[in-house]
Design an enzyme around this catalytic site. Structure first.
Site, PDB file in Angstrom:
ATOM      1  N   LYS A  53       5.842 -12.417 -17.766  1.00 52.48           N
ATOM      2  CA  LYS A  53       5.498 -11.076 -18.258  1.00 52.48           C
ATOM      3  C   LYS A  53       4.195 -11.128 -19.043  1.00 52.48           C
ATOM      4  CE  LYS A  53       7.704  -9.148 -16.732  1.00 52.48           C
ATOM      5  NZ  LYS A  53       8.781  -8.942 -15.844  1.00 52.48           N
TER       6      LYS A  53
ATOM      7  N   ASN B 270       0.333   0.381   6.011  1.00 51.77           N
ATOM      8  CA  ASN B 270       0.916  -0.510   5.011  1.00 51.77           C
ATOM      9  C   ASN B 270       1.513  -1.695   5.748  1.00 51.77           C
ATOM     10  OD1 ASN B 270       2.291  -1.710   2.874  1.00 51.77           O
ATOM     11  ND2 ASN B 270       4.003  -0.269   2.968  1.00 51.77           N
ATOM     12  N   GLY B 271       1.086  -2.918   5.403  1.00 50.07           N
ATOM     13  CA  GLY B 271       1.641  -4.101   6.079  1.00 50.07           C
ATOM     14  C   GLY B 271       0.520  -4.926   6.682  1.00 50.07           C
TER      15      GLY B 271
ATOM     16  N   TRP C 261      -3.678  -2.075  -1.545  1.00 52.78           N
ATOM     17  CA  TRP C 261      -3.662  -3.401  -2.148  1.00 52.78           C
ATOM     18  C   TRP C 261      -4.196  -4.324  -1.054  1.00 52.78           C
ATOM     19  CZ3 TRP C 261      -1.245  -8.215  -1.316  1.00 52.78           C
ATOM     20  CH2 TRP C 261      -1.305  -9.113  -2.404  1.00 52.78           C
TER      21      TRP C 261
ATOM     22  N   LYS D 207       3.265  -3.434  -6.888  1.00 56.27           N
ATOM     23  CA  LYS D 207       4.681  -3.440  -7.252  1.00 56.27           C
ATOM     24  C   LYS D 207       5.564  -4.137  -6.215  1.00 56.27           C
ATOM     25  CE  LYS D 207       8.197  -2.155  -9.800  1.00 56.27           C
ATOM     26  NZ  LYS D 207       8.407  -2.917 -11.040  1.00 56.27           N
TER      27      LYS D 207
ATOM     28  N   CYS E 117       0.855  -1.188   0.000  1.00 53.08           N
ATOM     29  CA  CYS E 117       0.000   0.000   0.000  1.00 53.08           C
ATOM     30  C   CYS E 117       0.888   1.233   0.000  1.00 53.08           C
ATOM     31  CB  CYS E 117      -0.860   0.006   1.245  1.00 53.08           C
ATOM     32  SG  CYS E 117      -1.889  -1.450   1.372  1.00 53.08           S
TER      33      CYS E 117
ATOM     34  N   GLU F 255       1.075 -11.844 -16.688  1.00 54.30           N
ATOM     35  CA  GLU F 255       0.707 -10.794 -15.728  1.00 54.30           C
ATOM     36  C   GLU F 255       0.133  -9.564 -16.413  1.00 54.30           C
ATOM     37  OE1 GLU F 255       5.127  -9.038 -14.563  1.00 54.30           O
ATOM     38  OE2 GLU F 255       3.561  -8.803 -13.083  1.00 54.30           O
TER      39      GLU F 255
ATOM     40  N   GLU G 183      10.515 -16.183 -17.768  1.00 51.68           N
ATOM     41  CA  GLU G 183      10.298 -14.741 -17.624  1.00 51.68           C
ATOM     42  C   GLU G 183       9.340 -14.222 -18.716  1.00 51.68           C
ATOM     43  OE1 GLU G 183      10.552 -12.397 -15.678  1.00 51.68           O
ATOM     44  OE2 GLU G 183      10.770 -10.540 -16.804  1.00 51.68           O
TER      45      GLU G 183
ATOM     46  N   ARG H 141       2.026   0.974  -5.873  1.00 50.52           N
ATOM     47  CA  ARG H 141       2.118   0.077  -4.720  1.00 50.52           C
ATOM     48  C   ARG H 141       0.802  -0.642  -4.419  1.00 50.52           C
ATOM     49  NH1 ARG H 141       6.766   1.585  -1.731  1.00 50.52           N
ATOM     50  NH2 ARG H 141       6.039   0.348   0.005  1.00 50.52           N
TER      51      ARG H 141
ATOM     52  N   HIS I  90       7.992 -34.601 -22.398  1.00 54.57           N
ATOM     53  CA  HIS I  90       7.669 -35.344 -21.171  1.00 54.57           C
ATOM     54  C   HIS I  90       6.293 -34.971 -20.615  1.00 54.57           C
ATOM     55  CE1 HIS I  90      11.642 -37.041 -21.194  1.00 54.57           C
ATOM     56  NE2 HIS I  90      12.140 -35.829 -21.365  1.00 54.57           N
TER      57      HIS I  90
HETATM   58  O1  M6R Z   1      10.956  -5.949  -5.811  1.00 54.03           O
HETATM   59  P1  M6R Z   1      11.294  -7.380  -6.159  1.00 54.03           P
HETATM   60  O2  M6R Z   1      12.280  -7.480  -7.261  1.00 54.03           O
HETATM   61  O3  M6R Z   1      11.704  -8.174  -4.958  1.00 54.03           O
HETATM   62  O4  M6R Z   1       9.930  -7.992  -6.678  1.00 54.03           O
HETATM   63  C1  M6R Z   1       9.840  -9.357  -6.974  1.00 54.03           C
HETATM   64  C2  M6R Z   1       8.592  -9.692  -7.761  1.00 54.03           C
HETATM   65  O5  M6R Z   1       7.451  -9.343  -7.024  1.00 54.03           O
HETATM   66  C3  M6R Z   1       8.546  -8.993  -9.125  1.00 54.03           C
HETATM   67  O6  M6R Z   1       9.686  -9.272  -9.879  1.00 54.03           O
HETATM   68  C4  M6R Z   1       7.290  -9.424  -9.920  1.00 54.03           C
HETATM   69  O7  M6R Z   1       7.377 -10.775 -10.234  1.00 54.03           O
HETATM   70  C5  M6R Z   1       7.114  -8.571 -11.169  1.00 54.03           C
HETATM   71  N1  M6R Z   1       5.790  -8.018 -11.185  1.00 54.03           N
HETATM   72  C6  M6R Z   1       7.274  -9.314 -12.449  1.00 54.03           C
HETATM   73  O8  M6R Z   1       7.124  -8.494 -13.560  1.00 54.03           O
END
Ligand code: M6R
Length: 609
Positions: free
Chosen positions: A484, A98-99, A74, A604, A2, A487, A480, A27, A503
């Protein structure tokens, strides 16, 4: 998770709060709210959905007041709704959080027994009621906070506003970040310095268990009941650096920043004369020869950059590596041997699972190294050694430049380790760094290929499932690419080691499934192309990403071709091939009309387990 904002001033603050929240929206963005004091009374405006809705509400029903707090959420406890949106308030106190408060159920029961009522499903409201109980007993705001903090379990940060106290705010930090900003006759609180960038670049980062009393004149810091002093720092953030510039989205801007981010990192971590790596923060701290095994931990994209690094560390430096997802490493009670070190990778340095993994490694007596983008983060403070990726603020929720920055620094670290362990001679190391130094120009060239990527992405938007395949260092890249893609587009996507298809996963293939094959021209090219042909023979719609020679060798079964303009090397291919992966996901999401910078359900930095 948040975003928190607070302002104590002599002028109206609601617009300042909204402006700050706008910069914190990355955030969390499922609901938002602000509270100010109007004639001494707490007034709130809260709205479900993006911050825009809150802005509209405040236009309809303006909120005066010279002291206030704001929040962008969030959801963790309680669905996104106006009722669960922060600030949570009684008639005496309002706060944003936040938390997570881990023991909120227990506290809630205690307070309910005493006759207090709750209006939301959140853990946050418990703190508001706990403070209210103390304030009703005629405690001062400072005494109420001092009493409440020892009762709270978990990691959190708070901004608190008190009824009839229009000259003060209190901020609290335990685990989650909080920054104090200094203005001319006004003071600010923010989850990060970016939120305060248009107001000030003089900030203080709170330390764990700090709380701060803000008045328009300044700040007083306390830690466990004692008055403490904290340094004021100058931030380098400017509106320009954190704006979108000429770009449609932050993500697009961040993709375009990669040639300069990678170039600057190479300038920083390679000595200009010798072109060999140098890491001042490692000198006298990390002895690569003593490391028997390296545990690499991270989450999401950061975990995948660690997977690439494993291939490099084992091949070039002959260091055995174990790569783990942060949340698994810390709980799986792995077997450790003497001489292990843990390398945590994180853009934010806040991700609780990676931070937890670092703490766990420390408890096991391991040296901890963190590779992070935010130098003021908790991970940086808690690790023995810190290496920074210096990519600048990454605002788009999807990680792009942070990933290629991580890979660039990891490649330099590997070469450094390999030299120190006498696994590479100077000449070979220089050949590798020469390859790395070619990378920014290749990335810049690739940015000019967007038309072709756009056409392919358009086809992919029709798919229900997409597969990404690669071998060797391109396997984590396939993961990756899939991460990407899913998401951002909300289309199901999976990454596989190309050799693993037979497999089981090959059963998924039909003529509606796009299969992105990542095939740099390395020692595995022929094997990858063979795996590709097996997929093509079952009708898979192959999208081949390779260089000219790779494309020439792939005679059959390719539906779309994306050509990388030069022949890459094992040490830079993951950095280069990452870019088309990012662009495919970006373009497909944009064509689908999705919110590219703030995909649904995400945030984020993930500061909850
Ligand atoms: O801030 P961080 O690099 O620790 O974050 C890790 C993941 O939450 C972050 O890489 C997430 O997977 C991204 N949204 C991917 O695009």
């Amino acid at each position: 998770m948040c975003g928190i904002m607070g302002v104590v001033a002599k002028r109206p603050v609601s617009q300042l709060l909204l402006d700050g929240l706008k910069k914190l929206e990355y955030r969390g963005y499922d609901s938002a709210g602000v509270a100010t004091l109007v004639n001494g009374n707490i007034e709130r405006r809260r709205a479900e959905g993006k911050l825009e809705k809150l802005g509209d509400l405040i236009k309809e029903r303006p909120l005066p007041g010279t002291v206030g707090i704001g929040h962008t959420r969030w959801a963790t406890h309680g669905k996104p709704s106006e009722q669960n949106a922060h600030p949570h308030a009684t008639n005496l106190v309002a706060l944003v959080h936040n938390g997570i408060i881990e023991n909120y159920q227990e506290l809630k029961q205690e307070l309910e027994k005493e006759g207090y009522h709750f209006n939301s499903e959140t853990d946050t409201e418990t703190i508001a009621v706990l403070l209210t109980r103390s304030l009703e007993q005629q405690k001062t705001p400072e005494q109420a906070v001092a009493e409440a903090l020892p009762r709270l379990k978990g990691a959190f940060s708070l901004a608190i506003l008190f009824g009839h106290r229009d000259e003060m705010l209190i901020g609290v930090r335990r685990g989650s970040p909080l920054v104090v900003g200094y203005g001319q006759g006004e003071m600010y609180l923010g989850s990060d310095a970016i939120a305060l960038a248009s107001l000030t670049n003089k900030v203080t980062y709170l330390e764990d268990d700090d709380w701060v009393v803000l008045t328009p004149k300044g700040a007083q810091f306390y830690n466990r009941g004692k008055l403490v002093s904290r340094v004021v720092k100058q931030t380098a953030f400017s509106g320009e650096l954190i704006g979108k510039g000429e770009f449609r989205h932050y993500m697009l801007k961040e993709i375009h920043e990669q040639p300069s981010v990678v170039g600057n990192l190479l300038k920083h971590y390679l000595q200009p004369q010798t072109r060999l790596p140098h890491f001042p923060s490692l000198a006298g701290q990390v002895d690569w020869n003593k490391i028997q095994r390296l545990n690499i931990v991270g989450c999401g994209t950061a975990y995948l950059s660690g997977m690439v690094a494993k291939y490099w560390f084992e091949k070039y430096a002959k260091i055995a590596c174990n790569v783990d997802i942060g949340s698994e490493f810390r709980y799986r009670e792995g077997c450790f041997i003497a001489g292990e070190a843990t390398l945590g990778i994180s853009q934010s340095g806040e991700t609780i699972d990676t931070l937890g993994a670092i703490r766990y490694a420390k408890q096991q007596g391991q040296q901890t190294i963190s590779l992070i983008n935010v130098p003021e983060s908790a991970m940086a403070r808690e690790s023995d050694v810190v290496v920074t990726t210096m990519a600048g603020p990454e605002i788009g929720v999807a990680s792009t430049k942070a990933f290629t920055a991580q890979l660039t620094v990891l490649a330099c670290l590997v070469i450094d380790a390999a030299l120190k362990r006498h696994q590479l001679d100077v000449k070979t190391a220089q050949q590798l760094t020469a390859e790395l130094l070619e990378t920014p120009a290749i990335l810049a060239q690739l940015l000019g290929k967007q038309d072709m990527i756009h056409k392919i992405a358009e086809k992919m938007t029709q798919a229900k499932d997409v597969l990404f395949l690669g071998r060797g260092v391109s396997y984590p890249l396939a993961l990756e690419g899939a991460l990407k893609f899913k998401e951002l587009t909300y289309i199901h996507a999976e990454g596989y080691a190309a050799g693993e298809m037979k497999h089981g996963p090959i059963a998924l293939i039909d003529d509606k499934v796009p299969v992105v094959v990542i095939a740099p021209n390395d020692y595995l090219l022929d094997k990858t192309l063979n795996n590709m042909e097996v997929v093509a023979a079952r009708g898979g719609q192959v999208i081949l990403i390779s260089d000219r020679q790779g494309h020439e060798r792939a005679k059959v079964g390719v539906h779309h071709r994306l050509e990388i303009p030069v022949n890459t090397h094992l040490i830079n291919s993951p950095i280069i091939y990452a870019l088309p992966m990012q662009m495919l996901a970006y373009q497909a999401a944009w064509l689908k009309g999705n919110d590219v910078d703030q995909p649904r359900n995400l945030a984020k930095s993930v500061t909850v387990e």
